[in-house]
Design a protein around this motif. Structure first.
Motif, PDB file in Angstrom:
ATOM      1  N   ALA A  94     102.078 -77.323 -12.328  1.00  0.00           N
ATOM      2  CA  ALA A  94     101.876 -78.408 -13.307  1.00  0.00           C
ATOM      3  C   ALA A  94     102.808 -79.742 -12.762  1.00  0.00           C
ATOM      4  O   ALA A  94     103.734 -79.743 -12.259  1.00  0.00           O
ATOM      5  CB  ALA A  94     102.737 -77.853 -14.669  1.00  0.00           C
ATOM      6  N   LYS A  95     102.089 -80.691 -13.054  1.00  0.00           N
ATOM      7  CA  LYS A  95     102.675 -81.880 -12.713  1.00  0.00           C
ATOM      8  C   LYS A  95     103.761 -82.495 -13.659  1.00  0.00           C
ATOM      9  O   LYS A  95     104.781 -82.833 -13.019  1.00  0.00           O
ATOM     10  CB  LYS A  95     101.574 -83.050 -12.896  1.00  0.00           C
ATOM     11  CG  LYS A  95     100.512 -83.017 -11.570  1.00  0.00           C
ATOM     12  CD  LYS A  95      99.402 -84.113 -11.880  1.00  0.00           C
ATOM     13  CE  LYS A  95      98.442 -84.011 -10.703  1.00  0.00           C
ATOM     14  NZ  LYS A  95      97.394 -85.068 -10.974  1.00  0.00           N
ATOM     15  N   ASP A  96     103.649 -82.158 -14.906  1.00  0.00           N
ATOM     16  CA  ASP A  96     104.947 -82.374 -15.858  1.00  0.00           C
ATOM     17  C   ASP A  96     105.357 -80.825 -16.382  1.00  0.00           C
ATOM     18  O   ASP A  96     104.874 -80.396 -17.209  1.00  0.00           O
ATOM     19  CB  ASP A  96     104.310 -83.288 -17.105  1.00  0.00           C
ATOM     20  CG  ASP A  96     105.303 -83.441 -18.025  1.00  0.00           C
ATOM     21  OD1 ASP A  96     106.614 -83.212 -17.703  1.00  0.00           O
ATOM     22  OD2 ASP A  96     105.016 -84.090 -19.163  1.00  0.00           O
ATOM     23  N   LYS A  97     106.448 -80.977 -15.799  1.00  0.00           N
ATOM     24  CA  LYS A  97     107.144 -79.300 -15.964  1.00  0.00           C
ATOM     25  C   LYS A  97     107.988 -79.401 -17.034  1.00  0.00           C
ATOM     26  O   LYS A  97     108.545 -78.556 -17.644  1.00  0.00           O
ATOM     27  CB  LYS A  97     107.818 -78.868 -14.836  1.00  0.00           C
ATOM     28  CG  LYS A  97     107.091 -78.613 -13.552  1.00  0.00           C
ATOM     29  CD  LYS A  97     108.023 -78.124 -12.311  1.00  0.00           C
ATOM     30  CE  LYS A  97     107.160 -77.986 -11.008  1.00  0.00           C
ATOM     31  NZ  LYS A  97     106.175 -79.166 -10.680  1.00  0.00           N
ATOM     32  N   SER A  98     108.211 -80.551 -17.668  1.00  0.00           N
ATOM     33  CA  SER A  98     109.167 -80.679 -18.906  1.00  0.00           C
ATOM     34  C   SER A  98     108.728 -80.094 -20.140  1.00  0.00           C
ATOM     35  O   SER A  98     109.418 -79.741 -20.971  1.00  0.00           O
ATOM     36  CB  SER A  98     109.567 -82.030 -18.965  1.00  0.00           C
ATOM     37  OG  SER A  98     108.413 -82.830 -19.489  1.00  0.00           O
ATOM     38  N   LEU A  99     107.343 -79.931 -20.245  1.00  0.00           N
ATOM     39  CA  LEU A  99     107.032 -79.336 -21.466  1.00  0.00           C
ATOM     40  C   LEU A  99     106.869 -77.730 -21.435  1.00  0.00           C
ATOM     41  O   LEU A  99     106.904 -77.049 -22.477  1.00  0.00           O
ATOM     42  CB  LEU A  99     105.376 -79.612 -21.596  1.00  0.00           C
ATOM     43  CG  LEU A  99     105.139 -81.239 -21.688  1.00  0.00           C
ATOM     44  CD1 LEU A  99     103.607 -81.683 -22.068  1.00  0.00           C
ATOM     45  CD2 LEU A  99     105.912 -81.805 -23.025  1.00  0.00           C
ATOM     46  N   LYS A 124      91.958 -78.115 -19.218  1.00  0.00           N
ATOM     47  CA  LYS A 124      93.467 -78.216 -18.752  1.00  0.00           C
ATOM     48  C   LYS A 124      93.962 -76.962 -18.169  1.00  0.00           C
ATOM     49  O   LYS A 124      94.841 -76.848 -17.413  1.00  0.00           O
ATOM     50  CB  LYS A 124      94.398 -78.886 -19.888  1.00  0.00           C
ATOM     51  CG  LYS A 124      95.841 -79.161 -19.489  1.00  0.00           C
ATOM     52  CD  LYS A 124      96.716 -79.522 -20.643  1.00  0.00           C
ATOM     53  CE  LYS A 124      98.020 -79.724 -20.266  1.00  0.00           C
ATOM     54  NZ  LYS A 124      98.734 -80.243 -21.596  1.00  0.00           N
ATOM     55  N   ASP A 166     103.921 -75.655 -24.077  1.00  0.00           N
ATOM     56  CA  ASP A 166     102.760 -76.128 -23.306  1.00  0.00           C
ATOM     57  C   ASP A 166     101.976 -74.931 -23.437  1.00  0.00           C
ATOM     58  O   ASP A 166     102.066 -73.875 -23.165  1.00  0.00           O
ATOM     59  CB  ASP A 166     103.482 -76.127 -21.633  1.00  0.00           C
ATOM     60  CG  ASP A 166     102.257 -76.809 -20.795  1.00  0.00           C
ATOM     61  OD1 ASP A 166     101.184 -76.567 -20.766  1.00  0.00           O
ATOM     62  OD2 ASP A 166     102.546 -77.936 -20.289  1.00  0.00           O
ATOM     63  N   ALA A 207     112.449 -86.039  -6.954  1.00  0.00           N
ATOM     64  CA  ALA A 207     112.696 -86.653  -8.268  1.00  0.00           C
ATOM     65  C   ALA A 207     113.528 -87.749  -8.267  1.00  0.00           C
ATOM     66  O   ALA A 207     113.845 -88.853  -8.942  1.00  0.00           O
ATOM     67  CB  ALA A 207     113.148 -85.638  -9.420  1.00  0.00           C
ATOM     68  N   SER A 259     112.067 -80.572  -4.729  1.00  0.00           N
ATOM     69  CA  SER A 259     111.371 -81.117  -6.154  1.00  0.00           C
ATOM     70  C   SER A 259     112.834 -82.083  -6.783  1.00  0.00           C
ATOM     71  O   SER A 259     112.341 -83.102  -7.270  1.00  0.00           O
ATOM     72  CB  SER A 259     111.057 -80.168  -7.071  1.00  0.00           C
ATOM     73  OG  SER A 259     109.817 -79.616  -6.528  1.00  0.00           O
ATOM     74  N   LYS A 281     103.891 -72.999 -14.065  1.00  0.00           N
ATOM     75  CA  LYS A 281     104.917 -73.996 -14.184  1.00  0.00           C
ATOM     76  C   LYS A 281     105.164 -74.824 -12.839  1.00  0.00           C
ATOM     77  O   LYS A 281     105.336 -76.165 -12.608  1.00  0.00           O
ATOM     78  CB  LYS A 281     106.207 -73.381 -14.762  1.00  0.00           C
ATOM     79  CG  LYS A 281     107.244 -74.515 -14.984  1.00  0.00           C
ATOM     80  CD  LYS A 281     108.574 -73.728 -15.068  1.00  0.00           C
ATOM     81  CE  LYS A 281     109.621 -74.837 -15.252  1.00  0.00           C
ATOM     82  NZ  LYS A 281     110.869 -74.320 -16.042  1.00  0.00           N
TER      83      LYS A 281
END
Length: 496
Positions: A283-288, A245, A293, A488, A484, A280
């Motif tokens: 990354a596809k999922d930036k919320s973590l 990852k 992360d 979203a 972005s 960041k």
């Protein structure tokens, strides 16, 4: 090739190997101490190398430099107190992982990423040092201005929940960077009669305060709560799934760190910040990010350690320090009668390759120390809060004072801690302030130098291809968060 073989033969000497091992262990220990750094340790150790031969002396300082850069990640992860400035970005996700009981995984990923970044950097330098030195030599004030502006454009997405608050924090950092004497006019600005502020406010006391001082105040309010401890039995190498990852992030950060470290006066701190931001961004999922992360550790650690080897290129080839620590190593070269510059590659190639081999060995050794000693380092979290954090605060005071032996720096650190504590309650992050402070001086000075060179004709910036490229990246970096957010919002409307 003969010089490379001669340098390899020199490392068969147990004395030289012992010097590198001692330097590496000392770098990890010093780097892991909040408030201290490899820069301070190198400065303190320099006088003791005067009685040594040039190769062991420079090898010792180089090993300390590499290991100290990694060592700062240990306390950044465990107690949110970066032991060195480049480790500030590691704390963003490392400390949340430790609070989740995954300190072992975070330490393991930091060690692996650091080793890969350092080794890749040294290998690239051995192969392409003359070419890389030539690229760095092409950078003038306009290029540095465009690069720093690009760095500031990342503030909107570097951390925190609000882009506006991040930009406000970055603007505050740039404002603090203007304190001191204007180098073009000689006029003191915002010193309020304190002559100690004529040289400006260094970012190290501010960084210590915003991280260690702020966390000290936060932990002081948790004395009655159960202590969150790292799971000691979870200390391990990253699993293949975690490593896979993070592999693209590590590869990207190695390139970023090598390039940024190559630029004179930049160094690992900027590389780590950019490495984190790019991790960041991609990354596809930036919320973590900011919540634990693992890529938030791999990115800055690979970048700042890749910058250590690259920072030696302008130091050795041009006599221009690539970072604060390499400035001390540059002084060590001069003290030992060596003249940094292109002739160093032709007159003393054995020394040059010995330095690279020492750095290569140090990167491998500190990885072993970091992995084998991970449980020992994780036991820091077992120390009761009432004992641990006062000790961290004392070390933070020592680190702030040791920079310039100034009590004012201690007060700056305390003030930054109080400010960080208040700002954190209102959703402001520390990273934009630090990055604004770091890049603010570079932006101002390089802009003034560029305007003098161009006779105040702004359009002449567009005559420099590298400047145009960085300005285009700055524009893209500023527009991308808006794009972005729009995508979203469209996705949310389509799902609703």
């Amino acid at each position: 090739m003969d010089a490379f073989l001669a340098a390899g033969a020199a490392f068969l000497d147990p004395y030289l190997l012992g010097v590198v091992l001692i330097g590496t262990l000392g770098g990890v220990v010093v780097g892991a101490m909040p408030g201290l750094s490899s820069t301070m340790a190198t400065a303190l150790l320099l006088p003791f190398t005067l009685t040594m031969e040039p190769i062991p002396a420079i090898a010792l300082l180089s090993a300390l430099y590499c290991a100290g850069t990694y060592g700062g990640s240990i306390t950044a992860i465990l107690v949110n107190a970066p032991g060195a400035p480049p480790a500030a970005a590691t704390a963003f996700d490392g400390y949340p992982l430790a609070q989740q009981g995954r300190a072992g995984l975070a330490l393991g990923m930091a060690a692996v990423s650091s080793v890969i970044g350092g080794i890749v950097s040294v290998i690239v330098l051995i192969i392409a040092a003359p070419l890389l030195a030539r690229v760095a030599y092409d950078f003038g004030p306009p290029e540095y201005f465009a690069l720093a502006l690009f760095g500031l454009s990342m503030l909107a997405t570097i951390s925190g929940e609000s882009a506006v608050k991040n930009l406000m924090g970055g603007a505050f950092g740039v404002l603090v960077a203007t304190i001191g004497m204007d180098f073009t006019t000689g006029v003191d600005r915002f010193t309020f009669g304190f002559w100690e502020l004529s040289e400006g406010i260094h970012f190290i006391p501010v960084m210590i305060g915003l991280f260690a001082g702020c966390e000290f105040l936060i932990q002081a309010g948790k004395l009655d709560q159960p202590q969150i401890r790292a799971a000691l039995d979870a200390v391990r190498l990253p699993a293949w799934a975690d490593f896979k990852k993070c592999l693209p992030t590590i590869g990207r950060s190695c390139g970023i760190g090598t390039f940024i470290g190559l630029l004179p006066a930049e160094g690992g701190t900027v590389a780590a910040m950019i490495g984190y931001n790019e991790a960041k961004r991609w990354a596809k999922d930036k919320s973590l990010f900011g919540k634990g992360d693992i890529r938030g550790i791999a990115g800055p650690e690979a970048a700042n350690n890749a910058a250590t080897g690259a920072a030696m290129v302008p130091t050795l080839a041009l006599g221009i320090p690539g970072s604060a620590t390499t400035a001390i190593i540059l002084g060590a070269l001069l003290v030992h009668g060596l003249r940094p510059g292109p002739h160093l590659f032709t007159e003393t190639p054995t020394l040059l390759y010995a330095i690279f081999m020492a750095m290569l060995l140090a990167n491998i050794v500190f990885g072993v120390f970091g992995l084998l000693g991970a449980k020992l380092f994780a036991r820091v979290t077992l120390i009761p809060i009432r004992f641990l954090w006062p000790s961290v605060f004392v070390l933070a005071c020592i680190g702030a004072y040791a920079l310039e032996q100034s009590v004012l720096d201690v007060w700056i650190m305390v003030g930054a801690g109080l400010l960080g504590f208040v700002l954190k309650r209102y959703g402001f992050a520390a990273a934009p302030i630090i990055m604004g402070l770091i890049l603010g001086e570079l932006v101002e000075n390089s802009l003034k130098q560029s305007l003098i060179i161009f006779d105040h004709e702004w359009l002449r910036f567009l005559d420099r291809p590298i400047v145009v490229a960085f300005l285009a990246l700055t524009l893209l970096s500023a527009v991308w968060p808006l794009v972005s957010a729009w995508r979203a919002r469209r996705a949310a409307e389509a799902a609703g």
